[in-house]
Design a protein around this motif. Sequence first.
Motif, PDB file in Angstrom:
ATOM      1  N   UNK A   1       0.848  -1.191   0.000  1.00 42.05           N
ATOM      2  CA  UNK A   1       0.000   0.000   0.000  1.00 42.05           C
ATOM      3  C   UNK A   1       0.884   1.241   0.000  1.00 42.05           C
ATOM      4  N   UNK A   2       0.288   2.391  -0.192  1.00 36.22           N
ATOM      5  CA  UNK A   2       0.953   3.682  -0.004  1.00 36.22           C
ATOM      6  C   UNK A   2       0.268   4.400   1.153  1.00 36.22           C
ATOM      7  N   UNK A   3       1.036   5.088   1.976  1.00 29.39           N
ATOM      8  CA  UNK A   3       0.448   5.837   3.091  1.00 29.39           C
ATOM      9  C   UNK A   3      -0.270   7.084   2.565  1.00 29.39           C
ATOM     10  N   UNK A   4      -1.392   7.379   3.191  1.00 27.97           N
ATOM     11  CA  UNK A   4      -2.153   8.565   2.803  1.00 27.97           C
ATOM     12  C   UNK A   4      -1.535   9.815   3.393  1.00 27.97           C
ATOM     13  N   UNK A   5      -1.630  10.917   2.650  1.00 23.78           N
ATOM     14  CA  UNK A   5      -1.208  12.219   3.162  1.00 23.78           C
ATOM     15  C   UNK A   5      -2.320  12.751   4.059  1.00 23.78           C
ATOM     16  N   UNK A   6      -1.974  13.033   5.308  1.00 23.36           N
ATOM     17  CA  UNK A   6      -2.959  13.520   6.261  1.00 23.36           C
ATOM     18  C   UNK A   6      -3.051  15.033   6.176  1.00 23.36           C
ATOM     19  N   UNK A   7      -4.266  15.560   6.011  1.00 25.37           N
ATOM     20  CA  UNK A   7      -4.515  17.004   5.993  1.00 25.37           C
ATOM     21  C   UNK A   7      -5.146  17.396   7.315  1.00 25.37           C
ATOM     22  N   UNK A   8      -4.494  18.273   8.055  1.00 17.04           N
ATOM     23  CA  UNK A   8      -5.018  18.680   9.363  1.00 17.04           C
ATOM     24  C   UNK A   8      -6.213  19.616   9.155  1.00 17.04           C
ATOM     25  N   UNK A   9      -7.373  19.295   9.723  1.00 12.56           N
ATOM     26  CA  UNK A   9      -8.591  20.089   9.505  1.00 12.56           C
ATOM     27  C   UNK A   9      -8.411  21.552   9.908  1.00 12.56           C
ATOM     28  N   UNK A  10      -8.849  22.446   9.003  1.00 10.56           N
ATOM     29  CA  UNK A  10      -8.833  23.869   9.305  1.00 10.56           C
ATOM     30  C   UNK A  10      -7.476  24.531   9.207  1.00 10.56           C
ATOM     31  N   UNK A  11      -6.448  23.794   8.786  1.00 10.27           N
ATOM     32  CA  UNK A  11      -5.106  24.363   8.688  1.00 10.27           C
ATOM     33  C   UNK A  11      -4.490  23.968   7.352  1.00 10.27           C
ATOM     34  N   UNK A  12      -3.575  24.802   6.876  1.00 10.73           N
ATOM     35  CA  UNK A  12      -2.889  24.523   5.619  1.00 10.73           C
ATOM     36  C   UNK A  12      -1.667  23.664   5.914  1.00 10.73           C
TER      37      UNK A  12
END
Length: 269
Positions: A156-167
């Motif tokens: 698998x490939x790890x997902x890029x985590x996007x922190x909610x409400x922040x860039x």
Amino acid sequence: MDISPSQGHEPLINPAGPEGLAVTPIDFASSPLAEHYNSFFAMTIDNLLTPDECIKLQNAAGDDWQTLSKGNSFRECQNILVFSPQWASALYDRIVTHLPEEVKALRKGNELAEIIAGPSHLKASVGARKTVWRIKEANERLSFLRYQPGHHFKPHCDALYARPGKDERSFLTCQIYLNDAPEGADGEPSGGGETRFWASQVGNRQKSAEMEHDTEEENEAPFLDVKPKVGKALVFQQRMLWHSGQEVKHGEKFTVRLDLMFERFFEKL
């Protein structure tokens, strides 16, 4: 849940750090995966944690193991999630010192940056000010993992985590091994549990599906192994780098996984 980084007056992770750290870039260009990952980023840090720190960290996480089972045995293991900014900060401070400078700031026009972040994350600009992703911290979400005999995690490939409400985005995974690789038995060269990098399966979903169920097919594909060693950290890009947690055949494998977070800025370059 947030857990204090210390027990009594003794810190779980000594700010001074251990001796004998050894940083080793993974040279995909001279590996069986050269045609797939020639310029991709991965590295190991031996002795990032001492054996004593590994034991303390694992014990402090507790023993409330939850079973993870996903998609027709695609993933089988146990985990404990710990949300601790203090632990994450202590580990980040230990890790970031050893990262290459070109990995700490990702800019358009830099080959390694474009491979790690991807062109889509680097294309935005504000006038003459261009996107730069700067490493910031480790995500406070730490995943402690236990693999027992038969447990594994398919390619698998790890997902890029996007922190909610922040860039902010994660572009790197850090996996820290909390014990040595399981020993083989009855003449086996390995007890399993390696982190295995596989040839890219992008655009080949058919092969990917076959590999989920065909051990013989897996054994014939090119790969590169990283063997667990107590206190060793494996840091690697999340985007497009296929890897697996090989089946543990004997004993147990313990690790803690965390995301390394980057924040976007617009700078005049």
